[in-house]
Write an enzyme that holds these catalytic residues in place. Structure first.
Site, PDB file in Angstrom:
ATOM      1  N   ARG A 102       1.074  -1.537   0.135  1.00 19.96           N
ATOM      2  CA  ARG A 102       0.122  -0.120   0.250  1.00 19.96           C
ATOM      3  C   ARG A 102       0.971   1.451   0.058  1.00 19.96           C
ATOM      4  O   ARG A 102       1.471   1.860   1.105  1.00 19.96           O
ATOM      5  CB  ARG A 102      -1.227   0.092   1.133  1.00 19.96           C
ATOM      6  CG  ARG A 102      -1.435   1.688   1.489  1.00 19.96           C
ATOM      7  CD  ARG A 102      -2.565   1.274   2.583  1.00 19.96           C
ATOM      8  NE  ARG A 102      -4.081   0.563   2.229  1.00 19.96           N
ATOM      9  CZ  ARG A 102      -4.723   1.015   2.083  1.00 19.96           C
ATOM     10  NH1 ARG A 102      -5.057   1.515   3.266  1.00 19.96           N
ATOM     11  NH2 ARG A 102      -5.832   0.033   2.100  1.00 19.96           N
ATOM     12  N   HIS A 129      -7.115   0.905  -6.412  1.00 26.55           N
ATOM     13  CA  HIS A 129      -7.772  -0.514  -5.501  1.00 26.55           C
ATOM     14  C   HIS A 129      -8.153  -1.452  -5.635  1.00 26.55           C
ATOM     15  O   HIS A 129      -9.500  -1.719  -5.624  1.00 26.55           O
ATOM     16  CB  HIS A 129      -8.540   0.914  -4.049  1.00 26.55           C
ATOM     17  CG  HIS A 129      -8.295  -0.241  -2.847  1.00 26.55           C
ATOM     18  ND1 HIS A 129      -7.217  -1.349  -2.410  1.00 26.55           N
ATOM     19  CD2 HIS A 129      -8.790   0.430  -1.829  1.00 26.55           C
ATOM     20  CE1 HIS A 129      -7.897  -0.851  -1.057  1.00 26.55           C
ATOM     21  NE2 HIS A 129      -8.451  -0.711  -0.819  1.00 26.55           N
ATOM     22  N   GLN A 132     -10.268  -4.170  -3.026  1.00 26.29           N
ATOM     23  CA  GLN A 132     -11.396  -3.556  -2.659  1.00 26.29           C
ATOM     24  C   GLN A 132     -12.403  -3.525  -3.251  1.00 26.29           C
ATOM     25  O   GLN A 132     -13.209  -3.902  -3.306  1.00 26.29           O
ATOM     26  CB  GLN A 132     -11.011  -1.975  -2.401  1.00 26.29           C
ATOM     27  CG  GLN A 132     -12.704  -1.262  -1.912  1.00 26.29           C
ATOM     28  CD  GLN A 132     -12.885  -2.272  -0.481  1.00 26.29           C
ATOM     29  OE1 GLN A 132     -12.335  -1.874   0.672  1.00 26.29           O
ATOM     30  NE2 GLN A 132     -14.103  -2.267  -0.286  1.00 26.29           N
ATOM     31  N   ASP A 219     -16.951   7.409  -1.175  1.00 24.55           N
ATOM     32  CA  ASP A 219     -15.595   7.249  -0.443  1.00 24.55           C
ATOM     33  C   ASP A 219     -15.501   8.861  -0.233  1.00 24.55           C
ATOM     34  O   ASP A 219     -16.097   9.604  -0.180  1.00 24.55           O
ATOM     35  CB  ASP A 219     -14.990   6.662  -1.877  1.00 24.55           C
ATOM     36  CG  ASP A 219     -13.364   6.369  -0.862  1.00 24.55           C
ATOM     37  OD1 ASP A 219     -12.965   6.936  -0.089  1.00 24.55           O
ATOM     38  OD2 ASP A 219     -12.638   6.478  -1.774  1.00 24.55           O
ATOM     39  N   CYS A 259     -15.936   1.601   0.905  1.00 18.32           N
ATOM     40  CA  CYS A 259     -15.013   0.817   1.308  1.00 18.32           C
ATOM     41  C   CYS A 259     -14.475   1.310   2.322  1.00 18.32           C
ATOM     42  O   CYS A 259     -13.648   0.352   3.413  1.00 18.32           O
ATOM     43  CB  CYS A 259     -13.952   1.607   0.477  1.00 18.32           C
ATOM     44  SG  CYS A 259     -13.574   2.907   0.151  1.00 18.32           S
ATOM     45  N   ARG A 287     -13.603  -8.150   2.201  1.00 15.67           N
ATOM     46  CA  ARG A 287     -12.430  -8.216   1.844  1.00 15.67           C
ATOM     47  C   ARG A 287     -11.376  -9.278   1.914  1.00 15.67           C
ATOM     48  O   ARG A 287     -10.767  -9.686   1.284  1.00 15.67           O
ATOM     49  CB  ARG A 287     -11.985  -7.356   2.983  1.00 15.67           C
ATOM     50  CG  ARG A 287     -12.663  -5.581   2.249  1.00 15.67           C
ATOM     51  CD  ARG A 287     -11.933  -5.170   0.822  1.00 15.67           C
ATOM     52  NE  ARG A 287     -10.205  -5.231   0.865  1.00 15.67           N
ATOM     53  CZ  ARG A 287      -9.674  -4.073   1.358  1.00 15.67           C
ATOM     54  NH1 ARG A 287      -9.772  -3.236   2.165  1.00 15.67           N
ATOM     55  NH2 ARG A 287      -8.615  -4.784   1.242  1.00 15.67           N
TER      56      ARG A 287
HETATM   57  N1  NVA Z   1     -10.173   6.818  -1.345  1.00 15.87           N
HETATM   58  C1  NVA Z   1      -9.457   6.699   0.419  1.00 15.87           C
HETATM   59  C2  NVA Z   1      -9.606   5.026  -0.200  1.00 15.87           C
HETATM   60  C3  NVA Z   1      -9.566   4.495   1.493  1.00 15.87           C
HETATM   61  C4  NVA Z   1     -10.081   2.943   1.560  1.00 15.87           C
HETATM   62  C5  NVA Z   1      -8.010   6.986  -0.289  1.00 15.87           C
HETATM   63  O1  NVA Z   1      -7.628   6.583  -0.612  1.00 15.87           O
HETATM   64  O2  NVA Z   1      -7.553   7.179   1.532  1.00 15.87           O
HETATM   65  N1   CP Z   2     -11.033   0.055   2.413  1.00 13.04           N
HETATM   66  C1   CP Z   2      -9.947  -0.203   2.707  1.00 13.04           C
HETATM   67  O1   CP Z   2      -8.603  -0.314   2.482  1.00 13.04           O
HETATM   68  O2   CP Z   2      -9.523  -0.179   4.091  1.00 13.04           O
HETATM   69  P1   CP Z   2      -8.254   0.126   4.394  1.00 13.04           P
HETATM   70  O3   CP Z   2      -8.117   1.758   4.321  1.00 13.04           O
HETATM   71  O4   CP Z   2      -8.400   0.427   6.613  1.00 13.04           O
HETATM   72  O5   CP Z   2      -7.636  -1.346   4.620  1.00 13.04           O
END
Ligand code: NVA
Ligand code: CP
Length: 301
Positions: A102, A129, A132, A219, A259, A287
Site C-alpha cells: 500500500r 484499489h 477492494q 468514498d 469502502c 475483504r
Molecule cells: N480513497 C481512499 C480509500 C481508502 C480505502 C483513500 O485513498 O484514502
Molecule cells: N477499505 C480499505 O482499504 O480499508 P483500510 O484503509 O482500513 O485498509
C-alpha cells in the site's frame, strides 16, 4: 505466479474466477473447512499509509491459508531512508513468497513487479484499489444475484476507488455512472476505455447518475495523503453525498456500499449509512474472502 497491480491487467474470466473462489472460501470458512493451500508461504505487507481492513484481511487470510504474514512499515524499512524500490524488490524476493504493498505512487508497485521475482499485490495506491473492488463485486453479486446489466453509481471524488470501480464494473458487464465535480473526474484514460467498452457515464449531475441505480457507492472526499486539502474539499464536494434524495431516485431495492472508513454527514448521511450497514459490513467482511482468493490466484497460478 501472477501479480495484481491493477484490475485492468486481469481478464473478465480471471475476475469472475476470483469471485467464485472467494465465495467458495467464504462458505468453507463459515463451515469450519480449512484449506492450507499456502502452507509454508510468507507474505510481506509493505504499508506507507494507514490501514485497518487491508492489513487485517491479508494477515488473517495468510493465516487461514496456512501461511504467515509480515507487517513491514515503510518507516521501519530502509525504503523510508531512501533505499530504492528496485533493490527492495530483489532482496525481499530472496526471503519471502509474495508482497502486498500500500503506497502512493502506482509506479512503485509496477517497479516491485519488474525487479522482483515473486507475486506483487496492490493494496491501494493513489491510482487504484483493486483488492477492494473484488470484495465489492463479490458483495454486489451476493446481494443482487448477478453483476451483468446492474447499474453501479459512484458519487464523490474521482479517486483510486472510482478508477477501480469503473474498471471492475465495466469488465463484469455492469453499467457504471460517476457523479463528481468537473475538476475531480477519474483518470482520463480509464474513462475513455470505459466509454469504448461498456455503458459508462461521468457527469456532475448527481441525480442523473443515481437514477435507477442498483448500487450506490461513495468514498471519502479527501483521501490519504490529501489531508491538507480536506477543508477546501469539504466545500467543493458538499453536494456529493449519498442521502435520502439520492436514494429516492435509485431503484427501490438499491444497495449502498462504502469502502470505509466513512465520514458521516460528509459523503454519506448517518441515516443512510445505518440503514445500509448490513450491506456495508458484508462488504468489509468480504475483504477477507476476496483477498484470500487473490492470494491463492497470485501464489499458485
Ligand atoms: N480513497 C481512499 C480509500 C481508502 C480505502 C483513500 O485513498 O484514502
Ligand atoms: N477499505 C480499505 O482499504 O480499508 P483500510 O484503509 O482500513 O485498509
Amino acid at each position: 505466479m501472477k501479480h495484481l497491480l491493477k484490475l485492468a491487467d486481469w481478464t473478465t474470466e480471471e475476475i469472475i474466477a476470483t469471485l467464485d473462489l472467494a465465495d467458495k472460501l467464504k462458505y468453507e470458512k463459515k463451515n469450519g473447512i480449512e484449506h492450507h493451500i499456502l502452507k509454508g508461504k510468507t507474505l510481506g505487507m509493505i504499508f506507507s499509509k494507514s490501514s485497518t481492513r487491508t492489513r487485517v484481511s491479508f494477515e488473517v487470510g495468510m493465516y487461514d491459508l496456512g501461511g504467515s504474514a509480515l507487517f513491514l512499515s515503510h518507516r521501519d524499512l530502509q525504503i523510508g531512508r531512501g533505499e530504492p524500490i528496485k533493490d527492495t524488490a530483489r532482496v525481499l524476493s530472496r526471503f519471502i513468497d509474495g508482497i502486498m504493498i500500500r503506497t502512493f505512487d502506482q509506479a512503485d508497485v509496477e517497479t516491485l513487479a519488474e525487479y522482483g521475482s515473486i507475486p506483487i499485490i496492490n493494496g491501494l495506491t493513489d491510482y487504484c484499489h483493486p483488492c477492494q473492488v473484488l470484495a465489492d463485486l463479490q458483495t454486489i453479486r451476493e446481494h443482487k444475484g448477478s453483476l451483468e446489466g446492474k447499474k453501479l453509481c459512484y458519487i464523490g471524488d474521482g479517486n483510486n476507488m472510482a478508477n477501480s470501480l469503473i474498471v471492475g464494473g465495466i469488465k463484469t458487464g455492469m453499467k457504471v455512472a460517476i457523479a463528481c465535480p468537473k475538476d475531480y473526474q477519474p483518470d482520463a484514460e480509464i474513462m475513455k476505455w470505459a466509454s469504448e467498452n461498456g455503458d459508462f457515464l461521468c457527469t456532475d449531475d448527481i441525480l442523473l447518475a443515481a437514477a435507477d441505480s442498483d448500487v450506490l457507492y461513495t468514498d471519502v472526499w479527501a483521501s490519504m495523503g490529501q489531508e491538507s486539502e480536506a477543508e477546501e474539499r469539504k466545500k467543493i464536494f458538499k453536494n456529493y453525498q449519498i442521502n435520502d434524495s439520492v436514494i429516492a431516485v435509485s431503484k427501490d431495492d438499491v444497495m449502498v456500499l462504502h469502502c470505509l472508513p466513512a465520514h458521516r454527514e460528509e459523503e454519506i448521511t448517518a441515516k443512510v449509512f445505518e440503514e445500509h450497514a448490513n450491506e456495508i459490513f458484508d462488504e468489509a467482511e468480504n475483504r477477507l474472502h476476496a483477498q484470500k482468493a487473490v492470494l491463492v490466484k497470485c501464489f499458485t497460478e
